[in-house]
Design an enzyme around this catalytic site. Structure first.
Site, short mmCIF file in Angstrom:
data_model
loop_
_atom_site.label_atom_id
_atom_site.label_comp_id
_atom_site.label_asym_id
_atom_site.label_seq_id
_atom_site.Cartn_x
_atom_site.Cartn_y
_atom_site.Cartn_z
N ARG A 90 0.84 -1.21 0.00
CA ARG A 90 0.00 0.00 0.00
C ARG A 90 0.87 1.26 0.00
O ARG A 90 0.45 2.33 -0.39
CB ARG A 90 -0.97 0.00 1.19
N TYR A 143 -13.98 16.72 -16.39
CA TYR A 143 -14.41 15.32 -16.56
C TYR A 143 -15.64 15.08 -15.65
O TYR A 143 -15.67 15.57 -14.51
CB TYR A 143 -13.25 14.41 -16.17
N ASP A 226 -5.22 18.46 -15.15
CA ASP A 226 -5.61 17.14 -15.65
C ASP A 226 -5.17 17.10 -17.12
O ASP A 226 -5.74 17.78 -17.97
CB ASP A 226 -7.11 16.93 -15.50
N LYS A 251 -6.69 5.85 -19.87
CA LYS A 251 -6.86 6.35 -21.22
C LYS A 251 -5.59 6.10 -22.04
O LYS A 251 -5.23 4.96 -22.24
CB LYS A 251 -7.27 7.83 -21.16
C1 LIG Z 1 -11.36 9.22 -17.51
C2 LIG Z 1 -10.95 10.53 -16.99
C3 LIG Z 1 -10.79 10.75 -15.61
C4 LIG Z 1 -11.11 9.67 -14.59
O1 LIG Z 1 -10.27 8.60 -14.70
P1 LIG Z 1 -10.64 7.08 -14.26
O2 LIG Z 1 -9.41 6.34 -14.57
O3 LIG Z 1 -11.83 6.68 -15.04
O4 LIG Z 1 -10.95 7.14 -12.79
C5 LIG Z 1 -10.35 11.99 -15.20
N1 LIG Z 1 -10.09 12.98 -16.08
C6 LIG Z 1 -10.24 12.82 -17.41
C7 LIG Z 1 -9.94 13.93 -18.32
C8 LIG Z 1 -10.68 11.59 -17.90
O5 LIG Z 1 -10.84 11.44 -19.22
#
Ligand SMILES: *Cc1c(COP(=O)(O)O)cnc(C)c1O
Length: 457
Positions: A90, A143, A226, A251
């Site tokens: 962890r 998001y 992000d 992604k």
């Molecule tokens: C998918 C996404 C998230 C969240 O990510 P997860 O891996 O699904 O928790 C956050 N920000 C953006 C821009 C995303 O496309």
């Protein structure tokens, strides 16, 4: 060869960044993704990093165990060459540590941390900084999951919210933001650029300047970006003054739609604070996730480049189509657009996310989506396969209808994430699905049945 882990005299591992060179040549990140940070000698000569599927690690001596805990709990400062020893998965694990070090290379970050999901990376980062009475300043739209977290949970913890729209020059927004913040403390500014799903930009340098002007008592807000849509290849927020970059590694970084994970990289001090909270709320990724992402990183540049090249062709096709009202793609931003200068300053390439509006609202968008054959109807993005979805009723259905309209998330808007297929096949699929729009509504299941007949011939 690249060696990150090496037994020091004290039995501790140490970082050797000088091994990133061949002769005098500093290696590019894509050349280091296969070996950086991994020493086969420490794993029976295995060429590839094994999966360290273990919850805990044996200490060589009680003294080592004591020293590792002192560092993990911050009871004393790290020695100049000392690295945190392995304790418990962890806190740390070789698959995660090697992955974190490799992720840092793309953004030239000092430190990184990997999480179970993009949302856990975002939530852990925000919770590490926000306290009751504070204000979070953020760009909109975010998001969908982030939007939900911010609006549904943060206010219950006494955190105030000040949002501002993406796609508007910071000079027009700054005074209003400062006024709404008043004299409250702003520990963090969170932005997403390009915005999801509209591809509207936020000027990262402008946000860094805004953050400096929101400094209270000597602490300026941590600027969090992000970077899921363009990073880590096509946009480098840390180089523009941001403190932390956040990723949904589900992604592009994962890239095969088979793993959910997240990451943050940035200034060491910021990442350490987030990593400490990660330990205590338990949001670290597991070794199997770490191993899958190590594998994905080897092809990251190839995949993202191929996807971006495909997307340029698809965007051009959509832009000329009579049933398409507007196309939001960074590669189509006209030079006279107010955000063009921002695009040139902070984006290396336009990426592979396209949003476009079909004439005829939700009905037309649904007809289009129901007729796609090669492109799958699914949320998520950045994988090798192309995906299409309807933001207004799916990823952004939680946004108030009035806000949706204001943010450009209209009823006819479709978002596509372009994969690595042949671009002519993608265009052929889009062409036939657009042909079906307005030509009588057929349900997806009816289309599917026809496909099965066709394919079995
Ligand atoms: C998918 C996404 C998230 C969240 O990510 P997860 O891996 O699904 O928790 C956050 N920000 C953006 C821009 C995303 O496309």
């Amino acid at each position: 060869m690249a060696k990150y882990y090496k037994e020091g005299e004290s039995g501790k591992r140490k970082l050797e960044p000088e091994t990133m060179r061949v002769g005098k040549k500093q290696l590019q990140p894509e050349s280091m993704m296969m070996t950086y940070g991994y020493d086969p000698e420490l794993s029976e000569g295995a060429l590839k990093c094994p999966i360290f599927q273990t919850s805990t690690f044996a200490f060589k001596s009680a003294e080592d165990g004591k020293a590792f805990f002192e560092l993990a709990l911050g009871l004393r400062e790290k020695g100049p060459t000392e690295e945190l020893g392995l304790i418990y998965s962890r806190l740390n694990n070789p698959d995660l540590e090697i992955l974190e070090n490799r992720l840092c290379l793309w953004d030239e970050a000092e430190a990184g941390a990997v999480f179970q999901s993009g949302m856990s990376a975002i939530a852990t980062s925000l919770l590490a900084y926000l306290r009751p009475g504070d204000v979070l300043v953020f760009s909109e739209p975010l998001y969908g999951g982030t939007e939900y977290l911010i609006h549904h949970y943060l206010p219950e913890f006494g955190v105030g919210l000040v949002g501002f729209p993406a796609g508007v020059p910071m000079a027009e927004l700054e005074a209003g933001i400062r006024e709404r913040v008043g004299d409250r403390r702003v520990p963090a500014v969170l932005i997403e650029t390009p915005a999801n799903p509209t591809n509207h930009l936020v000027d990262i340098e402008g946000v860094v300047r805004l953050a400096q002007s929101l400094t209270r008592g000597g602490d300026s807000p941590v600027v969090m970006v992000d970077n899921t849509f363009l990073g880590p290849l096509f946009q480098h927020p840390l180089a523009l003054g941001a403190d932390l970059v956040l990723y949904s590694a589900t992604k592009f970084i994962g890239g095969h739609s088979d793993v959910v994970a997240g990451a943050c990289v940035g200034r060491r001090e910021v990442v350490e604070r987030i990593r400490t909270l990660r330990t205590f709320i338990g949001t670290a990724a597991g070794p199997w996730t770490g191993w899958l992402l190590l594998r994905s990183l080897e092809t990251l540049k190839m995949r993202m480049t191929a996807q971006m090249k495909n997307a340029r062709y698809v965007a051009d096709y959509l832009n000329d189509h009579p049933k398409v009202k507007r196309v939001e793609y960074l590669g189509l931003l006209p030079e006279q657009h107010p955000m063009y200068a921002v695009y040139r300053k902070q984006c290396v390439a336009p990426g592979s996310l396209i949003a476009f509006e079909i004439d005829g609202g939700e009905g037309a968008a649904f007809q289009f989506l129901n007729h796609l054959k090669l492109i799958s109807l699914a949320v998520s993005l950045g994988g090798t396969e192309s995906l299409a979805e309807h933001p207004a009723s799916m990823t952004h259905s939680d946004v108030e209808p009035g806000d949706r309209e204001r943010l450009g998330i209209t009823e006819g808007l479709v978002r596509v994430s372009i994969g690595v297929e042949h671009f002519e096949d993608l265009i052929a699929d889009i062409e036939q699905a657009l042909e079906a729009v307005g030509a009588g509504a057929a349900s997806r299941s009816a289309t599917k049945e026809r496909d099965v007949v066709k394919m079995s011939k």
